[in-house]
Enzyme design. Structure first.
Site, PDB file in Angstrom:
ATOM      1  N   GLU A 236       0.808  -1.257   0.026  1.00 24.35           N
ATOM      2  CA  GLU A 236       0.021   0.144   0.155  1.00 24.35           C
ATOM      3  C   GLU A 236       0.779   1.293   0.058  1.00 24.35           C
ATOM      4  O   GLU A 236       0.125   2.425  -0.043  1.00 24.35           O
ATOM      5  CB  GLU A 236      -1.007   0.068   1.187  1.00 24.35           C
ATOM      6  CG  GLU A 236      -1.961  -1.259   0.999  1.00 24.35           C
ATOM      7  CD  GLU A 236      -2.485  -1.263   2.735  1.00 24.35           C
ATOM      8  OE1 GLU A 236      -3.673  -0.797   2.852  1.00 24.35           O
ATOM      9  OE2 GLU A 236      -1.799  -1.668   3.606  1.00 24.35           O
TER      10      GLU A 236
ATOM     11  N   ASP B 285      -4.933   3.054  -0.965  1.00 27.17           N
ATOM     12  CA  ASP B 285      -3.924   3.598  -0.293  1.00 27.17           C
ATOM     13  C   ASP B 285      -2.597   3.784  -0.864  1.00 27.17           C
ATOM     14  O   ASP B 285      -1.979   4.703  -0.734  1.00 27.17           O
ATOM     15  CB  ASP B 285      -3.583   2.869   1.195  1.00 27.17           C
ATOM     16  CG  ASP B 285      -4.235   3.187   2.478  1.00 27.17           C
ATOM     17  OD1 ASP B 285      -4.653   4.285   2.580  1.00 27.17           O
ATOM     18  OD2 ASP B 285      -4.697   2.176   3.105  1.00 27.17           O
TER      19      ASP B 285
END
Length: 561
Positions: free
Chosen positions: A411, A435
Protein backbone atom coordinates in the site's frame (compact mmCIF):
# COMPACT_ATOMS: atom_id res chain seq x y z
CA UNK A 1 -26.77 17.48 -27.98
CA UNK A 2 -24.05 18.10 -25.36
CA UNK A 3 -21.79 15.76 -23.43
CA UNK A 4 -20.86 16.15 -19.75
CA UNK A 5 -18.02 14.23 -18.14
CA UNK A 6 -17.47 12.69 -14.72
CA UNK A 7 -16.19 9.49 -13.13
CA UNK A 8 -18.22 6.44 -14.14
CA UNK A 9 -18.97 3.71 -11.60
CA UNK A 10 -19.03 0.30 -13.30
CA UNK A 11 -19.86 -0.41 -16.94
CA UNK A 12 -23.59 0.19 -17.08
CA UNK A 13 -25.53 2.46 -19.41
CA UNK A 14 -29.02 3.87 -18.87
CA UNK A 15 -31.33 6.50 -20.33
CA UNK A 16 -34.27 8.51 -19.12
CA UNK A 17 -35.59 11.91 -18.01
CA UNK A 18 -33.73 13.96 -15.42
CA UNK A 19 -35.27 14.65 -12.02
CA UNK A 20 -33.24 16.92 -9.77
CA UNK A 21 -33.01 16.36 -6.05
CA UNK A 22 -34.48 19.12 -3.90
CA UNK A 23 -32.11 21.66 -2.40
CA UNK A 24 -31.22 21.50 1.28
CA UNK A 25 -33.44 23.15 3.88
CA UNK A 26 -32.43 26.77 4.51
CA UNK A 27 -30.41 27.46 7.65
CA UNK A 28 -32.49 28.75 10.58
CA UNK A 29 -32.11 32.31 11.77
CA UNK A 30 -30.63 32.98 15.19
CA UNK A 31 -33.62 34.12 17.20
CA UNK A 32 -34.30 33.88 20.95
CA UNK A 33 -36.44 31.00 22.19
CA UNK A 34 -40.06 31.74 22.95
CA UNK A 35 -40.68 28.57 24.98
CA UNK A 36 -37.66 28.34 27.29
CA UNK A 37 -34.56 26.17 27.55
CA UNK A 38 -36.22 23.05 29.00
CA UNK A 39 -38.79 22.84 26.20
CA UNK A 40 -36.15 23.49 23.53
CA UNK A 41 -33.87 20.82 24.99
CA UNK A 42 -36.72 18.29 24.95
CA UNK A 43 -37.55 19.18 21.33
CA UNK A 44 -33.94 18.79 20.25
CA UNK A 45 -33.41 15.47 22.01
CA UNK A 46 -36.65 13.96 20.71
CA UNK A 47 -35.79 15.01 17.15
CA UNK A 48 -32.26 13.58 17.38
CA UNK A 49 -33.53 10.31 18.88
CA UNK A 50 -36.15 9.96 16.12
CA UNK A 51 -33.57 10.54 13.40
CA UNK A 52 -31.12 8.06 14.98
CA UNK A 53 -33.89 5.46 15.19
CA UNK A 54 -34.83 6.05 11.55
CA UNK A 55 -31.19 5.66 10.44
CA UNK A 56 -30.84 2.45 12.46
CA UNK A 57 -34.03 1.06 10.90
CA UNK A 58 -32.79 1.93 7.41
CA UNK A 59 -29.47 0.25 8.25
CA UNK A 60 -31.17 -3.01 9.16
CA UNK A 61 -33.22 -2.87 5.96
CA UNK A 62 -30.25 -2.05 3.71
CA UNK A 63 -27.64 -4.59 4.88
CA UNK A 64 -24.14 -4.80 3.35
CA UNK A 65 -21.76 -1.85 3.40
CA UNK A 66 -24.73 0.50 3.60
CA UNK A 67 -25.66 -0.95 6.98
CA UNK A 68 -22.23 -0.11 8.40
CA UNK A 69 -22.40 3.45 7.07
CA UNK A 70 -25.91 4.08 8.38
CA UNK A 71 -25.17 2.57 11.79
CA UNK A 72 -22.19 4.92 12.03
CA UNK A 73 -24.49 7.85 11.18
CA UNK A 74 -26.93 6.82 13.90
CA UNK A 75 -24.09 6.75 16.43
CA UNK A 76 -22.87 10.19 15.35
CA UNK A 77 -26.37 11.65 15.71
CA UNK A 78 -26.45 10.68 19.39
CA UNK A 79 -22.83 11.48 20.17
CA UNK A 80 -22.75 12.84 23.78
CA UNK A 81 -20.25 15.57 22.86
CA UNK A 82 -22.56 16.80 20.11
CA UNK A 83 -25.52 16.71 22.48
CA UNK A 84 -23.57 18.84 24.99
CA UNK A 85 -22.85 21.38 22.27
CA UNK A 86 -26.57 21.61 21.42
CA UNK A 87 -27.47 21.99 25.11
CA UNK A 88 -24.91 24.77 25.60
CA UNK A 89 -26.45 26.82 22.80
CA UNK A 90 -29.97 26.23 24.10
CA UNK A 91 -28.89 27.32 27.59
CA UNK A 92 -27.69 30.55 26.00
CA UNK A 93 -31.24 31.22 24.81
CA UNK A 94 -31.20 29.74 21.30
CA UNK A 95 -33.99 27.79 19.67
CA UNK A 96 -33.54 24.06 19.15
CA UNK A 97 -33.30 24.70 15.38
CA UNK A 98 -30.42 27.15 15.69
CA UNK A 99 -28.65 25.09 18.36
CA UNK A 100 -28.71 21.96 16.18
CA UNK A 101 -27.63 23.84 13.07
CA UNK A 102 -24.73 25.63 14.77
CA UNK A 103 -23.56 22.68 16.87
CA UNK A 104 -23.51 20.31 13.90
CA UNK A 105 -21.64 22.88 11.80
CA UNK A 106 -19.01 23.28 14.52
CA UNK A 107 -18.67 19.51 14.96
CA UNK A 108 -18.31 19.12 11.20
CA UNK A 109 -15.45 21.63 11.11
CA UNK A 110 -13.72 19.78 13.96
CA UNK A 111 -13.92 16.43 12.18
CA UNK A 112 -12.68 17.94 8.92
CA UNK A 113 -9.66 19.34 10.75
CA UNK A 114 -8.85 15.90 12.21
CA UNK A 115 -8.98 14.32 8.74
CA UNK A 116 -8.61 10.60 8.01
CA UNK A 117 -11.44 8.27 8.99
CA UNK A 118 -13.10 10.90 11.18
CA UNK A 119 -12.74 13.51 8.44
CA UNK A 120 -14.71 11.25 6.12
CA UNK A 121 -17.57 11.21 8.66
CA UNK A 122 -17.82 15.03 8.48
CA UNK A 123 -19.86 14.99 5.28
CA UNK A 124 -22.40 12.67 6.93
CA UNK A 125 -23.19 15.38 9.49
CA UNK A 126 -24.89 17.52 6.86
CA UNK A 127 -27.44 14.81 6.19
CA UNK A 128 -28.05 14.17 9.89
CA UNK A 129 -28.49 17.88 10.61
CA UNK A 130 -30.95 18.24 7.74
CA UNK A 131 -33.01 15.33 9.04
CA UNK A 132 -33.09 16.74 12.58
CA UNK A 133 -34.07 20.22 11.32
CA UNK A 134 -36.86 18.71 9.25
CA UNK A 135 -38.17 16.92 12.36
CA UNK A 136 -38.10 20.13 14.35
CA UNK A 137 -39.93 22.02 11.59
CA UNK A 138 -42.46 19.29 10.99
CA UNK A 139 -41.58 18.94 7.29
CA UNK A 140 -40.23 16.13 5.13
CA UNK A 141 -36.46 15.81 5.10
CA UNK A 142 -34.82 16.50 1.74
CA UNK A 143 -34.47 13.20 -0.01
CA UNK A 144 -34.95 11.26 -3.21
CA UNK A 145 -37.96 12.60 -5.17
CA UNK A 146 -40.83 10.39 -6.30
CA UNK A 147 -42.17 11.75 -9.61
CA UNK A 148 -44.24 8.63 -10.25
CA UNK A 149 -42.20 7.36 -13.20
CA UNK A 150 -38.66 6.00 -13.82
CA UNK A 151 -36.03 8.77 -13.87
CA UNK A 152 -32.35 9.69 -13.79
CA UNK A 153 -31.57 11.28 -10.42
CA UNK A 154 -29.31 14.35 -10.40
CA UNK A 155 -27.98 15.60 -7.06
CA UNK A 156 -25.07 17.48 -5.53
CA UNK A 157 -24.34 14.29 -3.64
CA UNK A 158 -26.44 11.58 -2.10
CA UNK A 159 -26.58 10.83 1.62
CA UNK A 160 -25.83 7.21 2.58
CA UNK A 161 -29.35 6.90 4.01
CA UNK A 162 -30.80 7.75 0.58
CA UNK A 163 -28.37 5.73 -1.53
CA UNK A 164 -28.90 2.63 0.58
CA UNK A 165 -32.64 2.49 -0.06
CA UNK A 166 -32.95 3.73 -3.64
CA UNK A 167 -35.86 2.18 -5.49
CA UNK A 168 -33.99 0.59 -8.40
CA UNK A 169 -37.25 0.14 -10.32
CA UNK A 170 -37.62 3.93 -10.43
CA UNK A 171 -34.05 5.29 -10.32
CA UNK A 172 -32.55 4.38 -13.68
CA UNK A 173 -29.19 6.07 -13.03
CA UNK A 174 -27.49 8.49 -10.67
CA UNK A 175 -25.48 11.63 -11.49
CA UNK A 176 -23.76 13.69 -8.80
CA UNK A 177 -21.81 16.91 -9.14
CA UNK A 178 -19.62 16.13 -6.10
CA UNK A 179 -17.71 13.08 -4.93
CA UNK A 180 -15.06 10.84 -6.41
CA UNK A 181 -14.49 7.14 -7.13
CA UNK A 182 -13.95 6.29 -3.42
CA UNK A 183 -16.80 8.41 -1.98
CA UNK A 184 -19.64 6.76 -0.07
CA UNK A 185 -21.97 7.42 -2.98
CA UNK A 186 -19.63 5.66 -5.41
CA UNK A 187 -19.02 2.70 -3.11
CA UNK A 188 -22.70 2.14 -2.38
CA UNK A 189 -23.68 2.66 -6.03
CA UNK A 190 -21.15 0.04 -7.06
CA UNK A 191 -22.38 -2.38 -4.41
CA UNK A 192 -26.02 -1.97 -5.50
CA UNK A 193 -25.20 -2.11 -9.21
CA UNK A 194 -26.55 1.40 -9.90
CA UNK A 195 -25.48 3.05 -13.16
CA UNK A 196 -23.73 6.13 -11.80
CA UNK A 197 -21.45 9.02 -12.68
CA UNK A 198 -19.96 11.05 -9.85
CA UNK A 199 -18.05 14.32 -9.91
CA UNK A 200 -19.90 15.57 -13.02
CA UNK A 201 -19.50 19.25 -12.11
CA UNK A 202 -21.47 20.56 -15.11
CA UNK A 203 -24.52 18.46 -14.19
CA UNK A 204 -25.82 21.56 -12.37
CA UNK A 205 -27.00 22.70 -15.80
CA UNK A 206 -29.30 19.71 -16.33
CA UNK A 207 -32.97 20.68 -16.18
CA UNK A 208 -35.85 18.53 -15.00
CA UNK A 209 -37.31 16.48 -17.84
CA UNK A 210 -34.20 16.56 -20.03
CA UNK A 211 -33.57 13.17 -21.64
CA UNK A 212 -30.03 11.89 -21.02
CA UNK A 213 -27.89 8.82 -21.66
CA UNK A 214 -25.72 7.96 -18.66
CA UNK A 215 -22.73 5.92 -19.83
CA UNK A 216 -20.70 4.83 -16.80
CA UNK A 217 -18.18 2.96 -18.94
CA UNK A 218 -17.27 6.17 -20.79
CA UNK A 219 -17.91 8.49 -17.84
CA UNK A 220 -20.25 10.63 -19.95
CA UNK A 221 -23.74 12.11 -19.76
CA UNK A 222 -25.25 12.83 -23.19
CA UNK A 223 -28.11 15.32 -23.21
CA UNK A 224 -30.90 15.37 -25.82
CA UNK A 225 -29.51 12.29 -27.63
CA UNK A 226 -30.64 11.27 -31.10
CA UNK A 227 -32.95 8.33 -31.74
CA UNK A 228 -29.98 6.31 -33.02
CA UNK A 229 -27.97 7.01 -29.85
CA UNK A 230 -30.88 5.97 -27.67
CA UNK A 231 -31.27 2.75 -29.64
CA UNK A 232 -27.57 1.89 -29.32
CA UNK A 233 -27.62 2.60 -25.59
CA UNK A 234 -30.66 0.38 -25.13
CA UNK A 235 -28.97 -2.46 -27.05
CA UNK A 236 -25.85 -2.13 -24.90
CA UNK A 237 -27.89 -2.19 -21.72
CA UNK A 238 -29.71 -5.34 -22.86
CA UNK A 239 -26.46 -7.09 -23.78
CA UNK A 240 -24.93 -6.21 -20.42
CA UNK A 241 -28.02 -7.40 -18.55
CA UNK A 242 -27.81 -10.74 -20.37
CA UNK A 243 -24.12 -11.09 -19.45
CA UNK A 244 -24.79 -10.23 -15.82
CA UNK A 245 -27.63 -12.77 -15.62
CA UNK A 246 -25.56 -15.54 -17.22
CA UNK A 247 -24.38 -18.34 -14.88
CA UNK A 248 -21.04 -17.26 -13.36
CA UNK A 249 -17.85 -19.01 -14.41
CA UNK A 250 -14.22 -18.78 -13.23
CA UNK A 251 -12.43 -15.67 -14.37
CA UNK A 252 -10.19 -16.04 -17.39
CA UNK A 253 -8.93 -14.17 -20.41
CA UNK A 254 -9.95 -14.94 -23.99
CA UNK A 255 -6.84 -17.13 -24.44
CA UNK A 256 -7.69 -19.24 -21.38
CA UNK A 257 -5.31 -17.53 -18.94
CA UNK A 258 -6.92 -17.92 -15.50
CA UNK A 259 -7.44 -14.77 -13.44
CA UNK A 260 -9.13 -15.59 -10.15
CA UNK A 261 -12.03 -13.25 -9.36
CA UNK A 262 -12.46 -12.86 -5.61
CA UNK A 263 -14.67 -10.86 -3.25
CA UNK A 264 -13.94 -8.09 -0.79
CA UNK A 265 -16.02 -8.73 2.34
CA UNK A 266 -16.56 -6.93 5.63
CA UNK A 267 -18.40 -9.63 7.60
CA UNK A 268 -19.43 -13.29 7.23
CA UNK A 269 -23.04 -12.37 6.48
CA UNK A 270 -21.89 -10.97 3.12
CA UNK A 271 -20.55 -14.37 1.99
CA UNK A 272 -23.81 -15.69 0.55
CA UNK A 273 -24.11 -12.92 -2.03
CA UNK A 274 -20.46 -13.33 -3.04
CA UNK A 275 -20.91 -17.06 -3.59
CA UNK A 276 -24.12 -16.47 -5.57
CA UNK A 277 -22.34 -14.00 -7.84
CA UNK A 278 -19.58 -16.49 -8.62
CA UNK A 279 -16.75 -15.30 -6.37
CA UNK A 280 -13.94 -17.85 -6.48
CA UNK A 281 -13.05 -17.07 -2.91
CA UNK A 282 -12.21 -14.02 -0.81
CA UNK A 283 -9.37 -11.69 -1.70
CA UNK A 284 -9.88 -9.35 1.25
CA UNK A 285 -11.75 -10.02 4.46
CA UNK A 286 -11.66 -6.91 6.63
CA UNK A 287 -11.56 -7.86 10.30
CA UNK A 288 -12.12 -4.30 11.59
CA UNK A 289 -15.87 -4.79 12.16
CA UNK A 290 -15.01 -7.04 15.12
CA UNK A 291 -13.00 -4.29 16.77
CA UNK A 292 -14.23 -0.81 15.79
CA UNK A 293 -17.50 -0.89 17.72
CA UNK A 294 -15.99 -2.55 20.81
CA UNK A 295 -14.64 -0.93 23.97
CA UNK A 296 -12.14 -3.74 24.34
CA UNK A 297 -10.60 -6.30 22.03
CA UNK A 298 -12.88 -9.28 21.26
CA UNK A 299 -11.83 -12.56 22.84
CA UNK A 300 -10.06 -15.31 20.95
CA UNK A 301 -13.24 -17.40 21.16
CA UNK A 302 -15.38 -14.59 19.71
CA UNK A 303 -12.95 -14.04 16.85
CA UNK A 304 -12.56 -17.74 16.15
CA UNK A 305 -16.33 -18.23 15.83
CA UNK A 306 -16.54 -15.39 13.28
CA UNK A 307 -13.64 -16.71 11.23
CA UNK A 308 -15.08 -20.24 11.25
CA UNK A 309 -18.38 -18.91 9.91
CA UNK A 310 -16.57 -17.12 7.10
CA UNK A 311 -14.32 -20.02 6.13
CA UNK A 312 -17.16 -22.54 6.21
CA UNK A 313 -19.14 -20.44 3.71
CA UNK A 314 -16.42 -20.91 1.07
CA UNK A 315 -15.79 -24.65 1.35
CA UNK A 316 -12.29 -25.39 0.12
CA UNK A 317 -11.82 -22.04 -1.69
CA UNK A 318 -9.14 -19.47 -0.93
CA UNK A 319 -9.97 -16.92 1.78
CA UNK A 320 -7.52 -14.06 2.39
CA UNK A 321 -7.92 -12.45 5.81
CA UNK A 322 -6.35 -9.07 6.53
CA UNK A 323 -5.17 -8.55 10.07
CA UNK A 324 -6.70 -5.65 11.99
CA UNK A 325 -6.05 -2.43 10.04
CA UNK A 326 -6.63 0.23 12.67
CA UNK A 327 -4.84 2.82 14.71
CA UNK A 328 -4.28 6.52 14.06
CA UNK A 329 -7.04 7.33 11.57
CA UNK A 330 -9.33 4.70 13.17
CA UNK A 331 -8.25 4.99 16.83
CA UNK A 332 -9.11 2.21 19.26
CA UNK A 333 -8.88 2.85 22.99
CA UNK A 334 -7.36 -0.60 23.57
CA UNK A 335 -4.89 -0.32 20.68
CA UNK A 336 -3.81 3.24 20.01
CA UNK A 337 -5.87 6.38 20.54
CA UNK A 338 -3.06 8.91 20.80
CA UNK A 339 -3.64 12.11 18.83
CA UNK A 340 -1.48 12.41 15.72
CA UNK A 341 -1.07 15.49 13.54
CA UNK A 342 -0.99 13.43 10.35
CA UNK A 343 -2.82 10.15 11.03
CA UNK A 344 -2.47 8.82 7.48
CA UNK A 345 1.29 8.65 8.11
CA UNK A 346 1.02 7.51 11.72
CA UNK A 347 0.92 4.39 13.84
CA UNK A 348 -1.51 2.30 11.80
CA UNK A 349 -1.79 -1.19 10.36
CA UNK A 350 1.05 -3.54 11.23
CA UNK A 351 2.89 -0.70 12.98
CA UNK A 352 0.06 -0.42 15.47
CA UNK A 353 -0.23 -4.19 15.90
CA UNK A 354 3.47 -4.52 16.68
CA UNK A 355 3.04 -1.91 19.41
CA UNK A 356 0.28 -4.14 20.92
CA UNK A 357 1.54 -7.55 19.92
CA UNK A 358 -0.82 -9.39 22.26
CA UNK A 359 -3.75 -8.33 20.05
CA UNK A 360 -1.94 -9.55 16.93
CA UNK A 361 -1.11 -12.87 18.59
CA UNK A 362 -4.71 -13.34 19.75
CA UNK A 363 -5.93 -12.72 16.20
CA UNK A 364 -3.48 -15.24 14.79
CA UNK A 365 -4.51 -17.77 17.46
CA UNK A 366 -8.19 -17.36 16.52
CA UNK A 367 -7.41 -17.70 12.82
CA UNK A 368 -5.35 -20.85 13.43
CA UNK A 369 -8.23 -22.38 15.40
CA UNK A 370 -10.72 -21.56 12.64
CA UNK A 371 -8.35 -22.92 10.00
CA UNK A 372 -8.05 -26.23 11.85
CA UNK A 373 -11.83 -26.53 12.11
CA UNK A 374 -12.65 -25.86 8.42
CA UNK A 375 -11.56 -26.90 4.93
CA UNK A 376 -10.99 -23.47 3.35
CA UNK A 377 -7.58 -22.46 2.03
CA UNK A 378 -6.77 -19.73 4.56
CA UNK A 379 -4.27 -17.00 3.65
CA UNK A 380 -3.40 -14.20 6.09
CA UNK A 381 -1.86 -10.83 5.33
CA UNK A 382 -0.59 -7.81 7.23
CA UNK A 383 -1.71 -4.26 6.35
CA UNK A 384 0.48 -1.20 5.85
CA UNK A 385 3.75 -3.12 5.40
CA UNK A 386 6.59 -0.77 4.50
CA UNK A 387 9.88 -2.63 4.96
CA UNK A 388 11.44 -6.01 4.32
CA UNK A 389 12.02 -6.37 8.06
CA UNK A 390 8.30 -5.90 8.76
CA UNK A 391 7.53 -8.56 6.15
CA UNK A 392 9.84 -11.06 7.80
CA UNK A 393 8.46 -10.22 11.25
CA UNK A 394 4.87 -10.93 10.23
CA UNK A 395 5.43 -14.00 8.08
CA UNK A 396 7.64 -15.61 10.74
CA UNK A 397 4.99 -14.90 13.38
CA UNK A 398 2.17 -16.31 11.22
CA UNK A 399 4.13 -19.51 10.61
CA UNK A 400 4.79 -19.78 14.34
CA UNK A 401 1.02 -20.27 14.68
CA UNK A 402 0.90 -22.87 11.92
CA UNK A 403 -0.64 -20.62 9.27
CA UNK A 404 0.84 -21.91 6.04
CA UNK A 405 0.28 -18.97 3.68
CA UNK A 406 1.31 -15.52 4.90
CA UNK A 407 1.59 -12.38 2.80
CA UNK A 408 1.53 -8.61 2.91
CA UNK A 409 -0.49 -5.69 1.65
CA UNK A 410 1.45 -3.44 -0.72
CA UNK A 411 0.00 0.00 0.00
CA UNK A 412 3.05 2.27 0.13
CA UNK A 413 5.64 2.98 -2.57
CA UNK A 414 8.49 1.65 -0.40
CA UNK A 415 7.20 -1.92 -0.40
CA UNK A 416 6.26 -1.71 -4.09
CA UNK A 417 9.76 -0.59 -5.07
CA UNK A 418 11.33 -3.41 -3.03
CA UNK A 419 8.71 -5.99 -3.97
CA UNK A 420 11.23 -8.62 -5.03
CA UNK A 421 12.87 -8.49 -1.58
CA UNK A 422 9.49 -8.40 0.16
CA UNK A 423 8.38 -11.47 -1.81
CA UNK A 424 11.54 -13.30 -0.83
CA UNK A 425 9.87 -13.66 2.59
CA UNK A 426 6.14 -13.33 1.84
CA UNK A 427 4.11 -16.06 0.14
CA UNK A 428 2.08 -13.48 -1.79
CA UNK A 429 1.41 -9.78 -2.16
CA UNK A 430 -1.94 -8.03 -2.35
CA UNK A 431 -1.99 -4.48 -3.70
CA UNK A 432 -4.32 -2.04 -1.95
CA UNK A 433 -4.77 0.55 -4.70
CA UNK A 434 -6.72 3.02 -2.53
CA UNK A 435 -3.84 3.62 -0.12
CA UNK A 436 -1.15 3.09 -2.74
CA UNK A 437 -2.70 5.94 -4.73
CA UNK A 438 -2.94 8.11 -1.61
CA UNK A 439 0.72 7.71 -0.72
CA UNK A 440 2.00 7.92 -4.29
CA UNK A 441 0.09 11.11 -5.02
CA UNK A 442 0.52 12.66 -1.54
CA UNK A 443 -3.26 13.23 -1.43
CA UNK A 444 -5.34 12.27 1.60
CA UNK A 445 -8.00 9.87 0.29
CA UNK A 446 -10.53 11.30 2.77
CA UNK A 447 -10.00 14.94 1.80
CA UNK A 448 -12.41 16.25 -0.81
CA UNK A 449 -10.21 19.18 -1.82
CA UNK A 450 -7.61 16.79 -3.29
CA UNK A 451 -10.02 14.09 -4.53
CA UNK A 452 -8.87 14.75 -8.09
CA UNK A 453 -5.48 13.26 -7.25
CA UNK A 454 -7.02 10.08 -5.83
CA UNK A 455 -7.14 8.20 -9.12
CA UNK A 456 -5.52 4.75 -9.52
CA UNK A 457 -5.30 5.33 -13.28
CA UNK A 458 -2.34 7.65 -12.73
CA UNK A 459 0.73 6.24 -14.53
CA UNK A 460 2.86 6.69 -11.39
CA UNK A 461 0.53 4.38 -9.46
CA UNK A 462 0.37 1.91 -12.34
CA UNK A 463 4.14 1.85 -12.62
CA UNK A 464 4.35 0.77 -8.97
CA UNK A 465 1.73 -1.92 -9.61
CA UNK A 466 3.90 -3.10 -12.47
CA UNK A 467 6.94 -3.30 -10.17
CA UNK A 468 5.04 -5.65 -7.88
CA UNK A 469 3.66 -7.69 -10.78
CA UNK A 470 7.11 -8.13 -12.28
CA UNK A 471 8.54 -9.15 -8.89
CA UNK A 472 5.77 -11.71 -8.51
CA UNK A 473 6.58 -13.19 -11.91
CA UNK A 474 10.31 -13.37 -11.10
CA UNK A 475 9.77 -15.03 -7.73
CA UNK A 476 6.83 -17.20 -8.75
CA UNK A 477 4.61 -15.61 -6.11
CA UNK A 478 0.94 -14.60 -6.61
CA UNK A 479 0.11 -10.90 -6.83
CA UNK A 480 -3.47 -9.82 -6.23
CA UNK A 481 -5.22 -6.46 -6.34
CA UNK A 482 -7.90 -5.84 -3.72
CA UNK A 483 -8.45 -2.07 -3.92
CA UNK A 484 -11.37 -0.34 -5.63
CA UNK A 485 -9.36 -0.27 -8.88
CA UNK A 486 -10.03 -3.98 -9.40
CA UNK A 487 -13.76 -3.25 -9.77
CA UNK A 488 -13.21 -1.06 -12.84
CA UNK A 489 -13.46 -3.49 -15.80
CA UNK A 490 -11.20 -1.49 -18.10
CA UNK A 491 -8.62 -0.87 -15.40
CA UNK A 492 -8.83 -4.54 -14.41
CA UNK A 493 -7.44 -5.42 -17.86
CA UNK A 494 -4.55 -3.02 -17.30
CA UNK A 495 -3.85 -4.50 -13.86
CA UNK A 496 -3.72 -8.00 -15.36
CA UNK A 497 -1.39 -6.67 -18.04
CA UNK A 498 0.84 -5.34 -15.26
CA UNK A 499 1.10 -8.76 -13.65
CA UNK A 500 -1.90 -9.19 -11.34
CA UNK A 501 -2.85 -12.86 -11.06
CA UNK A 502 -6.10 -12.28 -9.15
CA UNK A 503 -8.56 -9.44 -8.65
CA UNK A 504 -10.77 -8.87 -5.62
CA UNK A 505 -13.75 -6.51 -5.54
CA UNK A 506 -17.27 -5.87 -4.29
CA UNK A 507 -19.40 -8.88 -5.37
CA UNK A 508 -21.63 -6.66 -7.52
CA UNK A 509 -18.65 -5.84 -9.77
CA UNK A 510 -17.74 -9.46 -10.53
CA UNK A 511 -19.96 -9.90 -13.59
CA UNK A 512 -18.69 -6.79 -15.39
CA UNK A 513 -15.04 -7.63 -14.72
CA UNK A 514 -15.54 -11.26 -15.70
CA UNK A 515 -17.05 -10.16 -19.02
CA UNK A 516 -14.29 -7.62 -19.73
CA UNK A 517 -11.52 -10.18 -19.10
CA UNK A 518 -13.19 -12.81 -21.26
CA UNK A 519 -13.01 -10.51 -24.30
CA UNK A 520 -9.22 -9.91 -24.22
CA UNK A 521 -6.07 -12.03 -24.38
CA UNK A 522 -3.07 -11.68 -22.08
CA UNK A 523 -1.05 -10.07 -24.89
CA UNK A 524 -3.83 -7.53 -25.42
CA UNK A 525 -3.97 -6.78 -21.68
CA UNK A 526 -0.22 -6.21 -21.69
CA UNK A 527 -0.50 -3.88 -24.67
CA UNK A 528 -3.21 -1.87 -22.88
CA UNK A 529 -0.96 -1.62 -19.83
CA UNK A 530 1.81 -0.16 -21.98
CA UNK A 531 -0.64 2.40 -23.36
CA UNK A 532 -1.59 3.44 -19.81
CA UNK A 533 2.03 3.72 -18.68
CA UNK A 534 2.84 5.96 -21.65
CA UNK A 535 0.29 8.60 -20.58
CA UNK A 536 1.12 11.70 -18.56
CA UNK A 537 -1.83 11.68 -16.18
CA UNK A 538 -4.81 9.65 -14.99
CA UNK A 539 -7.32 11.09 -17.44
CA UNK A 540 -4.90 10.61 -20.32
CA UNK A 541 -4.29 6.99 -19.33
CA UNK A 542 -7.99 6.21 -19.02
CA UNK A 543 -8.90 7.82 -22.34
CA UNK A 544 -5.96 6.30 -24.22
CA UNK A 545 -6.74 2.80 -22.96
CA UNK A 546 -10.43 3.19 -23.80
CA UNK A 547 -9.53 4.18 -27.36
CA UNK A 548 -6.96 1.39 -27.70
CA UNK A 549 -9.40 -1.21 -26.37
CA UNK A 550 -12.11 -0.07 -28.77
CA UNK A 551 -9.69 -0.52 -31.68
CA UNK A 552 -8.79 -4.10 -30.75
CA UNK A 553 -10.50 -6.90 -32.67
CA UNK A 554 -13.56 -8.42 -31.07
CA UNK A 555 -13.28 -12.13 -30.43
CA UNK A 556 -14.90 -14.78 -28.33
CA UNK A 557 -13.03 -16.46 -25.53
CA UNK A 558 -11.09 -19.42 -26.87
CA UNK A 559 -11.69 -22.77 -25.24
CA UNK A 560 -8.81 -24.96 -24.17
CA UNK A 561 -8.80 -28.70 -23.90
Amino acid sequence: MTELRGVGIGQGVAQGPVVRMAEALPAPEKTPSAVGADAERTRAREAVAAVAAELQQRAETAGGSAQEVLEAQAMIAEDPTLQDEVDTRIDDGSTAEWAVHDAFAGFRATLEAVGGYLGERAADLDDIAQRVLARLRGVDAPGVPDPGHPFVLVARDLAPADTALLNLEQVLALITTDGGPTSHTAILAREKGIVAIVGAVEATTLANGTTVIVDAAAGTVTTDPSAAQLERAEARAAARAAAVDAPPSPGSLADGTAIALLANLGKPADAAEAVARGAEGVGLFRTEFLFLSASQAPTVAEQSATYRELLAAFGDKKVVVRMLDAGADKPLAFLNDAHEENPALGLRGLRSLRASEDILREQLTALAEADAATNADLWVMAPMVTTVEETKYFTDLAREYGLKTAGVMVEVPASALLADRVLAHADFASIGTNDLTQYTMAADRMLGSVAGFQDPWHPAVLRLVGEVGAAGARTGKPVGVCGEAAADPLLALVLVGLGATSLSMAPSALADVRLALSERTLDEARSLAEVALAADDAAGARNAVAEAAAALPSHQKETTS
